[in-house]
Design an enzyme around this catalytic site. Structure first.
Site, PDB file in Angstrom:
ATOM      1  N   THR A  34       1.468   6.933   0.744  1.00 59.14           N
ATOM      2  CA  THR A  34       0.646   5.878   0.132  1.00 59.14           C
ATOM      3  C   THR A  34       0.989   5.649  -1.334  1.00 59.14           C
ATOM      4  O   THR A  34       1.515   6.556  -2.001  1.00 59.14           O
ATOM      5  CB  THR A  34      -0.851   6.282   0.221  1.00 59.14           C
ATOM      6  OG1 THR A  34      -1.664   5.185  -0.201  1.00 59.14           O
ATOM      7  CG2 THR A  34      -1.173   7.478  -0.672  1.00 59.14           C
ATOM      8  N   ARG A  67      -4.400   9.876 -11.027  1.00 57.47           N
ATOM      9  CA  ARG A  67      -5.358  10.069  -9.923  1.00 57.47           C
ATOM     10  C   ARG A  67      -4.601  10.410  -8.635  1.00 57.47           C
ATOM     11  O   ARG A  67      -3.614   9.765  -8.278  1.00 57.47           O
ATOM     12  CB  ARG A  67      -6.177   8.791  -9.727  1.00 57.47           C
ATOM     13  CG  ARG A  67      -7.159   8.827  -8.529  1.00 57.47           C
ATOM     14  CD  ARG A  67      -6.554   8.220  -7.270  1.00 57.47           C
ATOM     15  NE  ARG A  67      -7.539   8.035  -6.203  1.00 57.47           N
ATOM     16  CZ  ARG A  67      -7.233   7.684  -4.953  1.00 57.47           C
ATOM     17  NH1 ARG A  67      -5.969   7.494  -4.611  1.00 57.47           N
ATOM     18  NH2 ARG A  67      -8.166   7.540  -4.044  1.00 57.47           N
ATOM     19  N   VAL A  68      -5.051  11.439  -7.951  1.00 60.52           N
ATOM     20  CA  VAL A  68      -4.458  11.816  -6.669  1.00 60.52           C
ATOM     21  C   VAL A  68      -5.527  11.631  -5.596  1.00 60.52           C
ATOM     22  O   VAL A  68      -6.671  12.058  -5.778  1.00 60.52           O
ATOM     23  CB  VAL A  68      -3.966  13.279  -6.710  1.00 60.52           C
ATOM     24  CG1 VAL A  68      -3.550  13.748  -5.324  1.00 60.52           C
ATOM     25  CG2 VAL A  68      -2.798  13.411  -7.686  1.00 60.52           C
ATOM     26  N   GLY A  69      -5.154  10.983  -4.507  1.00 60.00           N
ATOM     27  CA  GLY A  69      -6.104  10.743  -3.426  1.00 60.00           C
ATOM     28  C   GLY A  69      -6.028  11.822  -2.360  1.00 60.00           C
ATOM     29  O   GLY A  69      -5.602  12.951  -2.610  1.00 60.00           O
ATOM     30  N   ASP A  70      -6.437  11.444  -1.166  1.00 58.84           N
ATOM     31  CA  ASP A  70      -6.475  12.399  -0.049  1.00 58.84           C
ATOM     32  C   ASP A  70      -5.111  12.603   0.608  1.00 58.84           C
ATOM     33  O   ASP A  70      -4.841  13.651   1.193  1.00 58.84           O
ATOM     34  CB  ASP A  70      -7.485  11.931   1.005  1.00 58.84           C
ATOM     35  CG  ASP A  70      -7.181  10.530   1.525  1.00 58.84           C
ATOM     36  OD1 ASP A  70      -6.568   9.718   0.782  1.00 58.84           O
ATOM     37  OD2 ASP A  70      -7.565  10.224   2.664  1.00 58.84           O
ATOM     38  N   THR A  92      -6.581   6.924   6.469  1.00 53.77           N
ATOM     39  CA  THR A  92      -6.372   5.866   5.474  1.00 53.77           C
ATOM     40  C   THR A  92      -7.756   5.463   4.963  1.00 53.77           C
ATOM     41  O   THR A  92      -8.759   5.699   5.629  1.00 53.77           O
ATOM     42  CB  THR A  92      -5.670   4.628   6.082  1.00 53.77           C
ATOM     43  OG1 THR A  92      -6.488   4.094   7.128  1.00 53.77           O
ATOM     44  CG2 THR A  92      -4.311   4.973   6.658  1.00 53.77           C
ATOM     45  N   GLY A  93      -7.787   4.865   3.792  1.00 54.28           N
ATOM     46  CA  GLY A  93      -9.079   4.418   3.254  1.00 54.28           C
ATOM     47  C   GLY A  93      -9.465   5.201   2.016  1.00 54.28           C
ATOM     48  O   GLY A  93      -8.616   5.820   1.364  1.00 54.28           O
ATOM     49  N   SER A 131       0.813  -1.225   0.000  1.00 52.76           N
ATOM     50  CA  SER A 131       0.000   0.000   0.000  1.00 52.76           C
ATOM     51  C   SER A 131       0.842   1.269   0.000  1.00 52.76           C
ATOM     52  O   SER A 131       0.290   2.368  -0.006  1.00 52.76           O
ATOM     53  CB  SER A 131      -0.917   0.000   1.227  1.00 52.76           C
ATOM     54  OG  SER A 131      -0.168   0.142   2.409  1.00 52.76           O
ATOM     55  N   THR A 184      -2.526   2.609   3.217  1.00 55.85           N
ATOM     56  CA  THR A 184      -1.749   3.843   3.380  1.00 55.85           C
ATOM     57  C   THR A 184      -1.116   3.727   4.750  1.00 55.85           C
ATOM     58  O   THR A 184      -1.550   2.922   5.561  1.00 55.85           O
ATOM     59  CB  THR A 184      -2.729   5.049   3.364  1.00 55.85           C
ATOM     60  OG1 THR A 184      -3.367   5.125   2.098  1.00 55.85           O
ATOM     61  CG2 THR A 184      -2.069   6.372   3.676  1.00 55.85           C
ATOM     62  N   GLY A 240      -9.956   7.689  -0.386  1.00 55.18           N
ATOM     63  CA  GLY A 240      -9.535   9.086  -0.414  1.00 55.18           C
ATOM     64  C   GLY A 240     -10.589  10.027  -0.952  1.00 55.18           C
ATOM     65  O   GLY A 240     -10.704  11.170  -0.485  1.00 55.18           O
TER      66      GLY A 240
HETATM   67  N1  GLY Z   1      -6.276   7.096   1.246  1.00 55.20           N
HETATM   68  C1  GLY Z   1      -5.462   6.733   0.176  1.00 55.20           C
HETATM   69  C2  GLY Z   1      -6.012   7.053  -1.139  1.00 55.20           C
HETATM   70  O1  GLY Z   1      -7.220   7.046  -1.322  1.00 55.20           O
HETATM   71  O2  GLY Z   1      -5.244   7.315  -2.043  1.00 55.20           O
END
Ligand code: GLY
Length: 356
Positions: free
Chosen positions: A224, A234-237, A257-258, A88, A206, A260
């Protein structure tokens, strides 16, 4: 970097901020209930997501040896970024749909309230270290993609292929099995398939790690490989300040985590720290933001038949006075803690139980 704090400044800034958002009643209650220790006497504590067990131990050792809280948590998560068996994060992280590992990370230093982040970074296994360089040596907060790679190389980071053999096989299995409307035939061409169903779904694993030192200074980082098999770019949180993490040195910190996207739509970590500012306990603040996420989720592909969200989302919260919590959308689940009582996993509080 030195963590220093003047206790009088801390109290006056904290009270001033509270007056500014017109919730002084709650805050006055919280402040009188949670009298803060003198500098040098705060309870040293490091918390992390479940996969950060050793990260919390190392960060704690570094903080008690006098290292800055941000340097310590970054050293902690580097253990996981460097671990090819954690799929991850960093080396061995699961790739995007093209089979390329793209990493996101952010760091935030409580005493200076400075932040740094990188997103969609390829070929560099320690994005948290690069994020710290953004914080230290630029007037920016977030650098992405090829710019982030060039920035890292300018500081001497060497490119390497982050796609391990196991991660490549997991990705290939996904390509062979995720659709019957393309030309990839199933099953995948491996004699032995050591990966079972664990990676059959998409993972958003993450690591987040946060620390409090004896002077009451705090820092945190989140790092992460993001959503497995994501659309490239793609960019997450995780690299977004206020979503993947947030720390207010006067109040506390939160990291995530989880899924995003759910966090980005609700800026949960900033919201959770604001709830703590208004007097909420870390656990209640975390559960309240999870409730908001659940209430705001309306897309049918994200909901179960009973109307509950079908995705995972977790928060790790640490307050200035040393209280901590892990909270998760679907429990049971655990998170990691190191303090004077040692290193351990603790149970997270949850909004829904998995069997429900
Ligand atoms: N929390 C990690 C992501 O969604 O990229």
């Amino acid at each position: 970097m030195h963590d220093t704090i003047n206790r009088r400044n801390f109290l006056s800034k904290s009270l001033g901020a509270a007056a500014g958002i017109a919730l002084s009643g709650n805050l006055a209650k919280a402040s009188s209930k949670n009298k803060l220790p003198d500098p040098g006497k705060f309870p040293v504590k490091v918390i992390a997501s479940r996969n950060g067990f050793e990260a919390t131990r190392l960060a704690y050792e570094k903080i008690t040896s006098g290292e800055d809280t941000l340097d310590a948590v970054i050293a902690g998560v580097n253990l996981v970024e460097n671990d090819p068996n954690d799929h991850s994060v960093g080396l061995g992280g699961l790739p995007n749909e093209d089979g390329v590992v793209e990493l996101d990370s952010s760091v935030m230093h409580g005493p200076t309230h400075r932040a740094g982040a990188v997103a969609a970074l390829q070929n560099i296994k320690n994005p948290s270290k690069v994020a710290q360089l953004v914080l230290k040596y630029t007037d920016h907060v977030l650098i992405v993609g090829q710019g982030a790679l060039r920035f890292a190389k300018a500081y001497g980071f060497e490119e390497e292929n982050l796609l391990t053999d196991d991660a490549r096989k997991i990705w290939l299995k996904w390509k062979h099995t995720h659709s019957d409307r393309d030309d990839w035939l199933s099953p995948p061409p491996f004699k032995e398939d050591p990966f079972g169903e664990e990676f059959f779904g998409r993972i958003t694993g993450t690591i987040h790690c946060a620390a409090l030192n004896a002077n009451g200074d705090m820092s945190c980082t989140t790092t992460t490989s993001g959503l497995s098999f994501k659309i490239p770019g793609r960019v997450g949180d995780s690299p977004i300040i206020g979503a993947g993490l947030y720390v207010d040195n006067d109040i506390g910190s939160c990291g995530s985590t989880g899924r995003g996207e759910a966090n980005l739509q609700n800026l949960c970590c900033f919201a959770a720290v604001e709830l703590m500012r208004n007097g909420m306990d870390p656990k209640d603040a975390g559960l309240e933001v999870l409730r908001r996420v659940a209430n705001k989720t309306s897309e049918s592909h994200l909901l179960r038949d009973d109307g509950k969200p079908n995705f995972g989302l977790s928060f790790y919260l640490l307050s200035k006075d040393g209280r901590h919590a892990g909270v998760t959308m679907w429990g049971p689940s655990q998170f990691s803690v190191t303090d004077e009582k040692g290193t351990r996993h603790e149970d997270s509080a949850y909004l829904y139980k998995r069997s429900e």
